[in-house]
Motif scaffolding. Structure first.
Motif, PDB file in Angstrom:
ATOM      1  N   LYS A  73      -8.084   3.885 -26.119  1.00 51.14           N
ATOM      2  CA  LYS A  73      -8.155   2.552 -26.903  1.00 51.14           C
ATOM      3  C   LYS A  73      -8.392   2.873 -28.561  1.00 51.14           C
ATOM      4  O   LYS A  73      -8.634   3.980 -28.983  1.00 51.14           O
ATOM      5  CB  LYS A  73      -9.827   2.054 -26.657  1.00 51.14           C
ATOM      6  N   LYS A  74      -7.717   1.964 -29.326  1.00 53.39           N
ATOM      7  CA  LYS A  74      -7.634   2.148 -30.806  1.00 53.39           C
ATOM      8  C   LYS A  74      -8.360   0.594 -31.094  1.00 53.39           C
ATOM      9  O   LYS A  74      -7.702  -0.196 -30.975  1.00 53.39           O
ATOM     10  CB  LYS A  74      -6.394   2.434 -31.200  1.00 53.39           C
ATOM     11  N   TRP A  75      -9.423   0.615 -31.664  1.00 54.70           N
ATOM     12  CA  TRP A  75     -10.256  -0.568 -32.234  1.00 54.70           C
ATOM     13  C   TRP A  75      -9.580  -1.147 -33.537  1.00 54.70           C
ATOM     14  O   TRP A  75      -9.298  -0.283 -34.364  1.00 54.70           O
ATOM     15  CB  TRP A  75     -11.535  -0.351 -32.118  1.00 54.70           C
ATOM     16  N   ASN A  76      -9.370  -2.240 -33.622  1.00 57.86           N
ATOM     17  CA  ASN A  76      -9.216  -2.801 -34.931  1.00 57.86           C
ATOM     18  C   ASN A  76     -10.404  -2.563 -36.096  1.00 57.86           C
ATOM     19  O   ASN A  76     -11.426  -2.193 -35.662  1.00 57.86           O
ATOM     20  CB  ASN A  76      -8.587  -4.204 -34.903  1.00 57.86           C
ATOM     21  N   GLY A  79     -13.294  -4.841 -35.295  1.00 55.00           N
ATOM     22  CA  GLY A  79     -13.907  -4.430 -33.955  1.00 55.00           C
ATOM     23  C   GLY A  79     -14.204  -5.656 -32.915  1.00 55.00           C
ATOM     24  O   GLY A  79     -14.959  -5.564 -32.012  1.00 55.00           O
ATOM     25  N   ARG A  81     -11.330  -6.243 -31.090  1.00 53.19           N
ATOM     26  CA  ARG A  81     -10.329  -6.263 -30.102  1.00 53.19           C
ATOM     27  C   ARG A  81      -9.926  -4.833 -30.436  1.00 53.19           C
ATOM     28  O   ARG A  81      -9.999  -4.180 -31.387  1.00 53.19           O
ATOM     29  CB  ARG A  81      -9.226  -7.322 -30.424  1.00 53.19           C
ATOM     30  N   PHE A  82      -9.146  -4.325 -29.341  1.00 49.53           N
ATOM     31  CA  PHE A  82      -8.520  -3.038 -29.430  1.00 49.53           C
ATOM     32  C   PHE A  82      -7.216  -3.053 -28.704  1.00 49.53           C
ATOM     33  O   PHE A  82      -6.857  -3.704 -27.751  1.00 49.53           O
ATOM     34  CB  PHE A  82      -9.306  -1.856 -28.671  1.00 49.53           C
ATOM     35  N   ARG A 114     -13.414  -7.193 -27.041  1.00 52.79           N
ATOM     36  CA  ARG A 114     -14.286  -6.324 -27.005  1.00 52.79           C
ATOM     37  C   ARG A 114     -14.678  -6.260 -25.428  1.00 52.79           C
ATOM     38  O   ARG A 114     -15.496  -5.092 -25.219  1.00 52.79           O
ATOM     39  CB  ARG A 114     -15.218  -6.551 -27.804  1.00 52.79           C
ATOM     40  N   GLU A 116     -13.220  -6.320 -22.668  1.00 49.36           N
ATOM     41  CA  GLU A 116     -11.983  -5.703 -22.120  1.00 49.36           C
ATOM     42  C   GLU A 116     -11.051  -6.792 -21.296  1.00 49.36           C
ATOM     43  O   GLU A 116     -10.731  -6.377 -20.126  1.00 49.36           O
ATOM     44  CB  GLU A 116     -12.316  -4.490 -21.127  1.00 49.36           C
ATOM     45  N   ASP A 138      -5.737  -5.255 -39.371  1.00 51.04           N
ATOM     46  CA  ASP A 138      -6.243  -5.845 -38.038  1.00 51.04           C
ATOM     47  C   ASP A 138      -5.088  -6.784 -37.517  1.00 51.04           C
ATOM     48  O   ASP A 138      -5.130  -7.210 -36.240  1.00 51.04           O
ATOM     49  CB  ASP A 138      -7.219  -6.910 -38.566  1.00 51.04           C
TER      50      ASP A 138
END
Length: 211
Positions: A73-76, A79, A81-82, A114, A116, A138
């Motif tokens: 996962k790489k979050w924006n 926070g 969405r990823f 967030r 999933e 973002d």
């Protein structure tokens, strides 16, 4: 004269927008450095625009709750969405204590909320995949990957490869995806020594199938 001036300004602005879109993050320079091992002349500037397509948001997002690995996962920055390298990849712990990664034949890049739920997905098919990606903002993501091309060479010792940079611009209901390619013929023996996947750069945590 006024119309000519306005036309010039419009073209100049369009060029600026286009130029600003092709921003290659320094976090992915290692990928270019890896390619330089077989083609020292490669540079980001040599990647040519190939096409533009659109990825639309799923009207009924599918839940992947408890099916995703945090390491992918790489979050924006906000926070909410990823992004996820390969939706169907599996992670296994080996006897050595390191992890190995099993990827699906038809790899897919995904963006989740967030909770999933899958918002966007892009399938590449068996000859193509993403090696790594980076969130620029973002609403901007840059990914790097590979496509194995049908070779025109009679010598089976070579592969025809398109190295690809994807630029994603995320809006509310769609993603605009631009693709830039750099094509080269590579010896199979040299290809096998390249470590283009992000996890191959972390031999302290992951076992490579090329080891």
């Amino acid at each position: 004269m006024k119309k000519v001036l306005l036309s010039f300004i419009f073209v100049a602005l369009a060029f600026c927008v286009y130029a600003q879109e092709f921003v290659f993050p320094p976090e992915l320079n290692w990928w270019i450095d890896e390619i330089k091992k077989v083609d020292p002349s490669v540079s980001v500037e040599k990647f040519k625009f190939e096409n533009e397509n659109f990825i639309y948001k799923d009207d009924r997002p599918v839940s992947f709750k408890n099916k995703l690995y945090p390491v992918f996962k790489k979050w924006n920055f906000y926070g909410d969405r990823f992004a996820y390298n390969d939706i169907y990849a599996k992670l296994y712990k080996e006897k050595s204590g390191k992890y190995s990664i099993s990827t699906d034949v038809d790899s897919a890049f995904g963006i989740f909320d967030r909770k999933e739920n899958l918002l966007f997905e892009q399938f590449f098919g068996s000859p193509s995949w993403i090696n790594s990606f980076c969130l620029v903002t973002d609403s901007r993501i840059v990914s790097v990957g590979v496509t194995i091309l049908p070779t025109q060479l009679s010598n089976d010792n070579f592969l025809s490869v398109a190295f690809t940079i994807h630029h994603y611009r995320i809006e509310n209901a769609k993603i605009t995806a631009r693709e830039y390619n750099y094509c080269v013929d590579i010896k199979r023996s040299d290809w096998e020594n390249l470590k283009l996947n992000w996890y191959e750069q972390r031999s302290d945590y992951f076992e490579s199938d090329k080891e």
